[in-house]
Design an enzyme around this catalytic site. Structure first.
Site, PDB file in Angstrom:
ATOM      1  N   SER A   1       0.866  -1.184   0.000  1.00  0.00           N
ATOM      2  CA  SER A   1       0.000   0.000   0.000  1.00  0.00           C
ATOM      3  C   SER A   1       0.896   1.225   0.000  1.00  0.00           C
ATOM      4  CB  SER A   1      -0.892   0.014   1.237  1.00  0.00           C
ATOM      5  OG  SER A   1      -1.517   1.279   1.421  1.00  0.00           O
TER       6      SER A   1
ATOM      7  N   TYR B   1      -1.353  -1.181  10.476  1.00  0.00           N
ATOM      8  CA  TYR B   1      -1.500  -1.412   9.037  1.00  0.00           C
ATOM      9  C   TYR B   1      -0.310  -0.838   8.277  1.00  0.00           C
ATOM     10  CZ  TYR B   1      -3.452  -0.962   4.313  1.00  0.00           C
ATOM     11  OH  TYR B   1      -3.655  -1.014   2.952  1.00  0.00           O
TER      12      TYR B   1
END
Length: 279
Positions: A142, A155
């Site tokens: 990401s 995350y």
């Protein structure tokens, strides 16, 4: 569609929805046989039934090494090999807006799925590929693993680790003819980025999407809204012979977010000076 992946066998984890689903659809259209792995049995089975004979579903918890070994074995059993491993499964974890409010109660789960699942999936696929002429491993990270920011610390940390892990094993596995690359999607419209609340109806979800759009666009130079299909096309490229000389890369799919700040701050300074002198 062409047949860029004709006679190839692929695994797509987290394949029942979002980016995984779009990728599995494209892989089948390009001639591959695909094992869709997901914890969502109902969605996974319905999806692979729609895809037809080139697809199979395997219920898989990527944070469990036994499940991942069974997944690789299943792909080989069903289709005779394994050429492409797309480690796509991931979760955001609890969406605390500030780190000091995060009790880290889901830390192990986030690490288990996002990082350990990617590592064990790469290792088990790599072991098979190393004995069968090579292959391709693609890990989904990401832009949160590239750009520091507030919130979702677990995350962000796991996605940064996936990026570094990818580069390390690209070097380690090159001798076996295994290419390893990493994706860094940005604001792709998937359930993970929808910020919906359980129980919302379709009209409410539409209103939320419309409200979120300018926020998503605020740091993205290209104002086009990214779709799962955009990521799937990149996975196809990295899986095909067109990328035969590419390994160890991290490819943002982000409308330019990681290129830099889209705001013309010099113009803002000029405007501020003009306003000051007008008073």
């Amino acid at each position: 569609m062409g047949q860029e992946l004709k006679e190839k066998v692929a695994i797509v984890t987290g394949g029942a929805g979002g980016i995984g689903r779009a990728t599995a659809e494209l892989f089948v259209a390009e001639g591959a046989s695909v094992v869709v792995a997901d914890i969502d049995v109902e969605s996974g089975e319905a999806f692979t039934a729609d895809l037809g004979d080139p697809a199979r579903f395997k219920q898989t918890d990527v944070s469990r090494a036994g499940d991942m070994q069974a997944l690789v074995d299943y792909a080989v059993e069903q289709f005779g090999g394994l050429d492409i491993m797309f480690n796509n499964a991931g979760i955001s974890g609890a969406q605390h807006p500030r780190f000091l409010d995060d009790d880290l109660s889901d830390f192990q789960q986030v690490v288990g799925i996002n990082l350990y699942g990617t590592m064990v999936g790469s290792q088990l696929a790599g072991k098979y590929m190393s004995q069968h002429g090579g292959g391709v491993i693609i890990n989904n990270a990401s832009i949160a693993g590239i750009l520091p920011g507030q919130a979702l610390v677990s995350y962000r940390m796991t996605k940064a680790a996936v990026i570094h892990f990818t580069k390390c094993i690209a070097i380690d596995l090159a001798e076996y003819g295994i290419r390893v690359n990493c994706l860094a999607p940005g604001h792709i419209r998937t359930p993970l980025t929808a910020f919906t609340i359980p129980g919302m109806d379709e009209e409410q979800m539409t209103r939320v999407r419309e409200a979120l759009a300018p926020v998503w666009d605020s740091n993205q130079p290209l104002k086009r809204h990214g779709k799962p299909e955009d990521v799937a096309q990149t996975v196809l490229f990295l899986s095909s012979d067109r990328s035969a000389q590419i390994t160890g890369t991290v490819l943002p799919i982000d409308g330019g977010i990681t290129a830099g700040d889209p705001v013309n701050h010099l113009q803002e300074l000029f405007d501020a000076r003009a306003r000051a002198l007008d008073t």
